[in-house]
Design a protein around this motif. Structure first.
Motif, short mmCIF file in Angstrom:
data_model
loop_
_atom_site.label_atom_id
_atom_site.label_comp_id
_atom_site.label_asym_id
_atom_site.label_seq_id
_atom_site.Cartn_x
_atom_site.Cartn_y
_atom_site.Cartn_z
N PHE A 4 -35.82 26.89 -10.22
CA PHE A 4 -35.70 27.33 -11.60
C PHE A 4 -36.77 26.66 -12.46
N TYR A 36 -36.13 32.67 -5.58
CA TYR A 36 -35.41 32.28 -4.38
C TYR A 36 -36.24 32.50 -3.11
N LYS A 88 -32.05 23.59 -6.58
CA LYS A 88 -30.68 23.46 -6.06
C LYS A 88 -30.75 23.13 -4.58
N ASP A 89 -29.86 22.24 -4.15
CA ASP A 89 -29.89 21.83 -2.74
C ASP A 89 -29.43 22.96 -1.84
N ALA A 114 -26.89 23.40 -0.05
CA ALA A 114 -25.49 23.79 -0.17
C ALA A 114 -25.22 24.55 -1.45
N GLY A 115 -26.20 24.56 -2.35
CA GLY A 115 -26.04 25.29 -3.60
C GLY A 115 -25.21 24.56 -4.64
N ASN A 116 -24.99 23.25 -4.43
CA ASN A 116 -24.14 22.50 -5.33
C ASN A 116 -24.90 21.70 -6.37
N LYS A 117 -25.84 20.89 -5.91
CA LYS A 117 -26.51 19.94 -6.78
C LYS A 117 -27.78 20.52 -7.37
N LEU A 118 -27.95 20.41 -8.68
CA LEU A 118 -29.13 20.91 -9.39
C LEU A 118 -29.91 19.71 -9.89
N THR A 119 -31.10 19.51 -9.33
CA THR A 119 -31.93 18.34 -9.65
C THR A 119 -33.18 18.77 -10.39
N PHE A 120 -33.52 18.02 -11.43
CA PHE A 120 -34.67 18.34 -12.27
C PHE A 120 -35.81 17.38 -12.01
N GLY A 121 -37.02 17.88 -12.21
CA GLY A 121 -38.18 17.02 -12.27
C GLY A 121 -38.29 16.40 -13.65
#
Lengths: 111, 111
Positions: B34, B51, B92-93, B95-102
């Protein structure tokens, strides 16, 4: 806009006191996130939830706990606030495998 | 190594030029990518998601994904002063759970 509201929007608290921030969403989103944003660090993930009572730690979880007893509410608690936790806190929520929508942010100052 | 890395900038571009922003990620199993825009003092807002490998265009924005190189980019064509903001890459990892930003790239468009 997605219905995501954070409360309070601003808070000043003293070192050593517990603080709870609330995130409320009306979108029936499965996923909810708490981030903190500090200059030079972007958005750092504190905790996230992938369902009611299903939570996991992010990259900066020390000193924070969360609870999600209902789909619409995700609470972030600072057990004993420290000056290093002065920050802008953002909550976000989203449905399965798609983007997250953000609340307005909470500016927390620990003195 | 941070999970999601971006050049902090500022990236200065003249009005009408193309702004090119880059992002690399460490989790090879990541599935969703994203780009968010954040104006100073405001919440992040979604610009685009991608995606699949290749390019995805939406108006003046093009997202490019290369999973083999673990690299995602954003092009802003015909840059306008209103595009001046911080652009955040999020992943998103698997598993689609964790959303990590730069950490975000600050873009300045000069008239």
């Amino acid at each position: 806009d997605a219905g995501i509201t954070q409360s309070p929007r601003h808070k000043v608290t003293e070192t050593g006191t517990p603080v709870t921030l609330r995130c409320h969403q009306t979108e029936n989103h499965r996923y909810m996130y708490w981030y903190r944003q500090d200059p030079g660090h972007g958005l750092r993930l504190i905790h996230y939830s992938y369902g009611v009572k299903d939570t996991d730690k992010g990259e900066v979880s020390d000193g924070y706990s969360v609870s999600r007893s209902k789909t619409e509410d995700f609470l972030l608690t600072l057990e004993s606030a420290t000056s290093s936790q002065t920050s802008v806190y953002f909550c976000a929520s989203g449905p399965l495998n798609t983007e997250a929508f953000f609340g307005q942010g909470t500016r927390l100052t620990v003195v | 190594q941070k999970e999601v890395e971006q050049n902090s900038g500022p990236l200065s571009v003249p009005e009408g030029a193309i702004a090119s922003l880059n992002c690399t990620y460490s989790d090879r199993g990541s599935q969703s990518f994203f780009w968010y825009r954040q104006y100073s003092g405001k919440s992040p807002e979604l610009i685009m998601f991608i995606y699949s490998n290749g390019d995805k265009e939406d108006g003046r924005f093009t997202a490019q994904l290369n999973k083999a190189s673990q690299y995602v980019s954003l092009l802003i064509r015909d840059s306008q002063p209103s595009d001046s903001a911080t652009y955040l890459c999020a992943v998103k990892d698997g598993a689609g759970n964790k959303l990590t930003f730069g950490g975000g790239t600050r873009v300045l468009v000069k008239p």
